[in-house]
Structures are given as structure tokens and as C-alpha cells.
Motif scaffolding. Sequence first.
Motif, short mmCIF file in Angstrom:
data_model
loop_
_atom_site.label_atom_id
_atom_site.label_comp_id
_atom_site.label_asym_id
_atom_site.label_seq_id
_atom_site.Cartn_x
_atom_site.Cartn_y
_atom_site.Cartn_z
N ALA A 2 -15.46 -10.69 -2.26
CA ALA A 2 -14.54 -10.47 -0.70
C ALA A 2 -14.13 -9.51 -0.06
O ALA A 2 -13.79 -10.16 1.00
CB ALA A 2 -13.69 -11.57 -1.22
N GLY A 3 -14.05 -8.07 -1.27
CA GLY A 3 -13.18 -7.10 -0.47
C GLY A 3 -12.02 -6.72 -0.30
O GLY A 3 -11.20 -6.07 0.49
N ASP A 4 -11.23 -7.73 -1.53
CA ASP A 4 -9.87 -7.33 -1.18
C ASP A 4 -9.39 -7.36 -2.54
O ASP A 4 -8.67 -7.15 -3.18
CB ASP A 4 -9.44 -9.42 -1.13
CG ASP A 4 -10.01 -10.37 -2.41
OD1 ASP A 4 -11.05 -9.72 -3.39
OD2 ASP A 4 -9.08 -10.91 -2.59
N LEU A 5 -10.15 -6.56 -3.45
CA LEU A 5 -10.23 -5.43 -4.38
C LEU A 5 -9.70 -4.41 -3.96
O LEU A 5 -8.14 -4.67 -5.02
CB LEU A 5 -10.88 -5.47 -5.59
CG LEU A 5 -10.99 -4.45 -6.67
CD1 LEU A 5 -10.65 -5.46 -8.14
CD2 LEU A 5 -12.16 -3.72 -7.28
N GLY A 6 -9.02 -3.89 -3.29
CA GLY A 6 -7.98 -2.95 -3.15
C GLY A 6 -6.30 -3.81 -2.88
O GLY A 6 -5.31 -2.90 -3.01
N ASP A 7 -6.58 -5.02 -2.78
CA ASP A 7 -4.95 -5.10 -2.57
C ASP A 7 -4.75 -6.41 -3.81
O ASP A 7 -4.08 -7.65 -3.39
CB ASP A 7 -4.48 -6.15 -1.67
CG ASP A 7 -4.65 -5.42 -0.14
OD1 ASP A 7 -4.49 -3.80 -0.08
OD2 ASP A 7 -5.63 -5.44 0.67
N SER A 8 -5.21 -6.66 -4.67
CA SER A 8 -5.14 -7.43 -5.98
C SER A 8 -4.19 -7.23 -6.85
O SER A 8 -3.55 -6.00 -6.26
CB SER A 8 -6.40 -7.50 -6.82
OG SER A 8 -7.06 -5.86 -6.71
N ALA A 9 -4.04 -7.97 -7.55
CA ALA A 9 -2.57 -7.92 -8.74
C ALA A 9 -3.09 -7.23 -9.40
O ALA A 9 -2.93 -5.88 -10.11
CB ALA A 9 -2.63 -9.50 -9.41
N MET A 10 -4.38 -6.44 -9.95
CA MET A 10 -5.05 -5.78 -11.16
C MET A 10 -4.77 -4.61 -10.21
O MET A 10 -3.90 -3.43 -11.34
CB MET A 10 -6.12 -5.87 -10.76
CG MET A 10 -6.88 -4.89 -12.04
SD MET A 10 -8.43 -4.83 -12.20
CE MET A 10 -9.18 -4.87 -11.38
N ILE A 11 -4.74 -3.87 -9.18
CA ILE A 11 -4.32 -2.65 -8.97
C ILE A 11 -3.21 -2.11 -8.39
O ILE A 11 -2.14 -1.38 -8.89
CB ILE A 11 -5.18 -2.15 -7.13
CG1 ILE A 11 -6.75 -2.73 -7.44
CG2 ILE A 11 -4.86 -1.30 -7.01
CD1 ILE A 11 -7.78 -1.84 -7.92
N LYS A 12 -2.14 -2.87 -8.19
CA LYS A 12 -1.27 -3.62 -8.18
C LYS A 12 -0.20 -2.65 -9.47
O LYS A 12 0.69 -2.14 -9.60
CB LYS A 12 -0.52 -4.23 -7.74
CG LYS A 12 -0.96 -4.07 -5.69
CD LYS A 12 -0.32 -5.73 -5.19
CE LYS A 12 -0.36 -6.12 -3.63
NZ LYS A 12 0.35 -6.97 -2.66
N ASP A 13 -0.53 -3.69 -10.64
CA ASP A 13 -0.23 -3.41 -12.05
C ASP A 13 -0.69 -2.50 -12.26
O ASP A 13 0.51 -1.34 -12.88
CB ASP A 13 -0.56 -4.54 -12.55
CG ASP A 13 -0.53 -6.06 -12.47
OD1 ASP A 13 1.12 -5.88 -11.62
OD2 ASP A 13 -0.61 -6.84 -12.71
N THR A 14 -1.85 -1.45 -12.04
CA THR A 14 -2.31 -0.40 -12.48
C THR A 14 -1.54 0.15 -11.88
O THR A 14 -0.91 2.01 -12.57
CB THR A 14 -3.59 -0.33 -12.48
OG1 THR A 14 -4.75 -0.94 -12.54
CG2 THR A 14 -4.21 1.30 -13.02
N LEU A 15 -1.32 0.69 -10.39
CA LEU A 15 -0.45 1.70 -9.80
C LEU A 15 0.93 1.59 -10.98
O LEU A 15 2.02 2.43 -10.41
CB LEU A 15 -0.34 1.53 -8.09
CG LEU A 15 -1.05 1.73 -7.84
CD1 LEU A 15 -1.63 1.61 -6.99
CD2 LEU A 15 -2.21 2.73 -7.88
N LEU A 16 1.47 0.92 -10.76
CA LEU A 16 3.43 0.51 -11.23
C LEU A 16 3.36 1.32 -12.99
O LEU A 16 4.18 2.21 -13.07
CB LEU A 16 3.66 -1.39 -11.63
CG LEU A 16 4.29 -1.42 -12.05
CD1 LEU A 16 5.85 -0.87 -10.93
CD2 LEU A 16 5.09 -2.56 -12.17
N ALA A 17 2.15 1.00 -13.65
CA ALA A 17 2.43 0.99 -14.58
C ALA A 17 2.35 2.89 -15.09
O ALA A 17 2.62 3.55 -15.70
CB ALA A 17 0.82 1.10 -15.46
#
Length: 232
Positions: A2-17
Motif C-alpha cells: 500500500a506504500g504506507d511503510l514510511g509512516d508505519s509504527a515500525m519505522i517510527k519505533d526504529t527512529l525513536l530507538a
Amino acid sequence: MAGDLGDSAMIKDTLLAIRKLSSDSMGTLLDCVADSPLHSISTLRDDLRKLESEKDTSDPLRSKHDTHHRSVRTTVVAHKVELSKHVSSLSEQDMSYSKLVDRVDSMLKDYFKQAMITPQKLFLHEVLIYDFKSPHRDVFAPKPRFAIERALSFPRDYLGCSCCKGAQHGLSSTHPATSVLYQLYLESGALINISDLWSAFYTIIGKEDAEDEDAEQERALYVFFYFQFEKL
């Protein structure tokens, strides 16, 4: 897909870590991605090494995002317990390291935004990308019943004859007799009246001057009807 990987929770959690990493862990991360296409990696590595060499203690530097600088205070007011978050003051070196972490975070966000595009926007994406769980099932799994029913309903798609081109929909006298009987069968109810079925079949298959046909020709067509009905 769907092209929504950039806004996914996985990417956000990775950047937070990544924002919570200490200076030594950040150095290891930058060394691991040194060969990546990110152009500012070498500059960030040099700036981090400079901060590491200028620090006063042997402890690693920590950013403002690290939980090490945050604590929870408990206050009792009117017999009620209130919890409040407290952020300790940062040293000058930690503040400089926090700015470097923000640069890393901004660089990674820009990279993810450019790299994680919507697949459906790519040219000829249908050839390279599919979202079917079992794409081979429709190709290798035979469906004889579906194929036979479709052939009887749309014989022109299989015969390729010129006489059926004008009959795009519905019954036609140019269709094979078995196909005509099958389509009449689909239009019938739970109980089929053979006499009515024969009348409809005779109207479609018979010639335009069917009223002038002699008894022998009508009998031959009647036998042909039962023969086709048996095949069906």
C-alpha cells in the motif's frame, strides 16, 4: 504494497530507538552504514569522533531523548499522589551530541521518504510486484467445470468463427445446439418442462420459414434436440 511503510509504527519505533542511543552505540551504527548511499555519514562520523575525544569522562554521551535524563517525581497533594516527569539539565557536551542525533534523525527521515515510495506509482509495477498469496493457483490448478460452463455460455470466445461475431449477448441460432440448450436450461426454473424447452429450442434453431417445414424435417430436428439434450 500500500506504500504506507514510511509512516508505519515500525519505522517510527526504529527512529525513536536511534534517537535514544548513546554515543558509543551511535558510533557503531554509523560504522555499520558507512558504505550506504547516505552522503553525510562520513561528516557525522567525524563530528561524533570529535565529541568523543573532547568529553571529560569515560561515560558515553547521551542525548536529550535518552531516558537517562528523565525521571518521574511523586508528589502528595491533599492525600492524592501526583506523578510528574522531570528532565534533568544537560551538559554542554550532551547538548552538542543531541544536535548530532537530531541530524542523524533528519537524515534518516529524508532517506526513508525518498526510498520508500508507493509501488503502484512505478512504471510497469504490475510485471514486478503482485500481492496475491498464491499467484500460481489460478494458473496450475485446473477448473474444468468453470471452463466448460464458460465455453457453453460464450462459445464465440472459443470457436473464433465469423458467424458468431454479431451475437455478442444472449441466444443466437449460430451458436452450437448444446450451447443453446445450456443457456435455455439456465433460464429455466427448478422444474423444466421439456415441451416448453423444445418449443424454445425449435424457435431458435429452426429456419425462418419453420412453419413451412414438412413433418420429416421437424422430426429430424426433434431427434437432434434429444441428442443434444443427452449430450448436455
